[in-house]
Design a protein around this motif. Structure first.
Motif, PDB file in Angstrom:
ATOM      1  N   TYR A  40      32.257  47.260 -67.870  1.00 44.25           N
ATOM      2  CA  TYR A  40      31.674  45.958 -67.562  1.00 44.25           C
ATOM      3  C   TYR A  40      30.251  45.825 -68.094  1.00 44.25           C
ATOM      4  O   TYR A  40      29.882  44.813 -68.694  1.00 44.25           O
ATOM      5  CB  TYR A  40      31.704  45.746 -66.049  1.00 44.25           C
ATOM      6  CG  TYR A  40      31.105  44.443 -65.586  1.00 44.25           C
ATOM      7  CD1 TYR A  40      31.675  43.227 -65.947  1.00 44.25           C
ATOM      8  CD2 TYR A  40      29.966  44.432 -64.795  1.00 44.25           C
ATOM      9  CE1 TYR A  40      31.130  42.028 -65.524  1.00 44.25           C
ATOM     10  CE2 TYR A  40      29.410  43.239 -64.362  1.00 44.25           C
ATOM     11  CZ  TYR A  40      30.000  42.040 -64.728  1.00 44.25           C
ATOM     12  OH  TYR A  40      29.445  40.862 -64.307  1.00 44.25           O
ATOM     13  N   LEU A  41      29.432  46.859 -67.892  1.00 44.97           N
ATOM     14  CA  LEU A  41      28.035  46.798 -68.331  1.00 44.97           C
ATOM     15  C   LEU A  41      27.914  46.618 -69.836  1.00 44.97           C
ATOM     16  O   LEU A  41      26.997  45.956 -70.316  1.00 44.97           O
ATOM     17  CB  LEU A  41      27.296  48.076 -67.914  1.00 44.97           C
ATOM     18  CG  LEU A  41      26.720  48.118 -66.503  1.00 44.97           C
ATOM     19  CD1 LEU A  41      26.064  49.461 -66.255  1.00 44.97           C
ATOM     20  CD2 LEU A  41      25.715  47.001 -66.291  1.00 44.97           C
ATOM     21  N   ASP A  42      28.842  47.219 -70.577  1.00 42.97           N
ATOM     22  CA  ASP A  42      28.766  47.152 -72.032  1.00 42.97           C
ATOM     23  C   ASP A  42      28.891  45.721 -72.545  1.00 42.97           C
ATOM     24  O   ASP A  42      28.415  45.402 -73.638  1.00 42.97           O
ATOM     25  CB  ASP A  42      29.867  48.012 -72.664  1.00 42.97           C
ATOM     26  CG  ASP A  42      29.683  49.483 -72.347  1.00 42.97           C
ATOM     27  OD1 ASP A  42      28.528  49.881 -72.092  1.00 42.97           O
ATOM     28  OD2 ASP A  42      30.680  50.224 -72.351  1.00 42.97           O
ATOM     29  N   GLY A  43      29.547  44.860 -71.766  1.00 44.22           N
ATOM     30  CA  GLY A  43      29.744  43.486 -72.209  1.00 44.22           C
ATOM     31  C   GLY A  43      28.641  42.536 -71.785  1.00 44.22           C
ATOM     32  O   GLY A  43      28.720  41.338 -72.072  1.00 44.22           O
ATOM     33  N   LEU A  44      27.611  43.047 -71.110  1.00 44.06           N
ATOM     34  CA  LEU A  44      26.527  42.192 -70.634  1.00 44.06           C
ATOM     35  C   LEU A  44      25.357  42.173 -71.608  1.00 44.06           C
ATOM     36  O   LEU A  44      25.065  43.173 -72.260  1.00 44.06           O
ATOM     37  CB  LEU A  44      26.026  42.687 -69.271  1.00 44.06           C
ATOM     38  CG  LEU A  44      27.015  42.654 -68.108  1.00 44.06           C
ATOM     39  CD1 LEU A  44      26.352  43.210 -66.855  1.00 44.06           C
ATOM     40  CD2 LEU A  44      27.531  41.246 -67.856  1.00 44.06           C
ATOM     41  N   SER A  45      24.690  41.033 -71.671  1.00 46.09           N
ATOM     42  CA  SER A  45      23.459  40.940 -72.455  1.00 46.09           C
ATOM     43  C   SER A  45      22.348  41.618 -71.665  1.00 46.09           C
ATOM     44  O   SER A  45      22.483  41.838 -70.457  1.00 46.09           O
ATOM     45  CB  SER A  45      23.097  39.473 -72.690  1.00 46.09           C
ATOM     46  OG  SER A  45      22.738  38.852 -71.458  1.00 46.09           O
ATOM     47  N   PRO A  46      21.231  41.975 -72.302  1.00 46.12           N
ATOM     48  CA  PRO A  46      20.112  42.584 -71.569  1.00 46.12           C
ATOM     49  C   PRO A  46      19.650  41.731 -70.389  1.00 46.12           C
ATOM     50  O   PRO A  46      19.314  42.262 -69.332  1.00 46.12           O
ATOM     51  CB  PRO A  46      19.022  42.705 -72.641  1.00 46.12           C
ATOM     52  CG  PRO A  46      19.783  42.830 -73.923  1.00 46.12           C
ATOM     53  CD  PRO A  46      20.976  41.930 -73.755  1.00 46.12           C
ATOM     54  N   GLU A  47      19.648  40.407 -70.567  1.00 49.82           N
ATOM     55  CA  GLU A  47      19.217  39.520 -69.483  1.00 49.82           C
ATOM     56  C   GLU A  47      20.208  39.553 -68.324  1.00 49.82           C
ATOM     57  O   GLU A  47      19.811  39.604 -67.152  1.00 49.82           O
ATOM     58  CB  GLU A  47      19.085  38.081 -69.996  1.00 49.82           C
ATOM     59  CG  GLU A  47      17.975  37.869 -71.014  1.00 49.82           C
ATOM     60  CD  GLU A  47      18.348  38.369 -72.408  1.00 49.82           C
ATOM     61  OE1 GLU A  47      19.551  38.643 -72.638  1.00 49.82           O
ATOM     62  OE2 GLU A  47      17.444  38.489 -73.255  1.00 49.82           O
ATOM     63  N   GLU A  48      21.505  39.533 -68.641  1.00 50.72           N
ATOM     64  CA  GLU A  48      22.528  39.571 -67.593  1.00 50.72           C
ATOM     65  C   GLU A  48      22.501  40.910 -66.859  1.00 50.72           C
ATOM     66  O   GLU A  48      22.671  40.968 -65.643  1.00 50.72           O
ATOM     67  CB  GLU A  48      23.911  39.344 -68.211  1.00 50.72           C
ATOM     68  CG  GLU A  48      24.127  37.935 -68.731  1.00 50.72           C
ATOM     69  CD  GLU A  48      25.414  37.805 -69.513  1.00 50.72           C
ATOM     70  OE1 GLU A  48      26.007  36.704 -69.486  1.00 50.72           O
ATOM     71  OE2 GLU A  48      25.834  38.796 -70.152  1.00 50.72           O
TER      72      GLU A  48
END
Length: 225
Positions: A88-96
């Motif tokens: 899940y974390l891999d698909g998040l932008s730095p802001e998200e």
């Protein structure tokens, strides 16, 4: 949501992570027969005592309701399978990702206040604190690798490793015991049927960590002779 329920959910998230780690990193009895430096077993050296963030289990907790958290806990105990790696974390932008961490810091704040010295509970760190923790982690795992490779680890390095291992074990025992006690209390107060298999697994995990802690204490005593 009341503070009591927050404690309950967070504790269960820790327990899910701890139980999953047990199945992921529990070496065979044959591998444990040969002692490593200081008389440590491979099981003790390989044991993982990580923050919830490191294990990924906090992601399930962050979006869960009471029912889903309890279901995950029951599944972990009934199926006796390691948790699947989370992406899940891999698909998040730095802001998200930053927003998610901020959300989780708030969720874990009650436990941080209850156990201020427990290093396994996610908390905000200054840049200097984060850097120091990373350096200590790197140092710890470098020594761990040398022990597993049966290299001769100097006394100063071994002392650092054993002290770090004891702290990790104490922190894991503290949060596991709290989670189990709180789980039993919530079951009693809500007239629910206890999950005996789940309780058995957590107790076995506590016993296993305690046994490993005794190995580490014995190794420390041996170095002081």
């Amino acid at each position: 949501m009341t503070r009591k329920l927050v404690y309950f959910f967070v504790a269960l998230a820790f327990l899910i992570l701890a139980i999953s780690s047990y199945f992921l990193f529990n070496p065979s009895s044959e591998e444990n027969e040969a002692s490593l430096q200081g008389g440590l077993s491979r099981e003790t050296v390989l044991r993982k005592e990580n923050s919830v963030f490191d294990g990924g289990g906090f992601l399930e907790f962050s979006e869960s309701s009471e029912g889903s958290v309890i279901d995950q806990t029951q599944n972990a105990s009934e199926e006796e399978k390691p948790a699947k790696p989370k992406s899940y974390l891999d698909g998040l932008s730095p802001e998200e990702r930053a927003k998610l961490y901020e959300k989780m810091y708030e969720r874990f704040k009650p436990l941080v206040e209850k156990f201020p010295n427990n290093t396994l509970i996610p908390r905000k760190l200054t840049e200097a604190e984060a850097q120091k923790r990373k350096e200590d982690e790197d140092h710890y795992y470098r020594i761990q690798g040398e022990i597993l490779e049966r290299r001769d680890v100097p006394k100063e390095e071994m002392t650092f490793y054993l002290n770090s291992k004891l702290k990790r074990s104490d922190d894991m025992l503290e949060i596991l015991q709290y989670g189990l006690d709180n789980y039993k209390k919530m079951v009693s107060e809500n007239s629910q049927s206890p999950n005996l298999e789940y309780e058995k697994m957590v107790n076995e995990r506590l016993e296993s960590i305690t046994k490993s802690k005794e190995e580490v204490l014995s190794a420390k005593k041996g170095m002081d002779r």
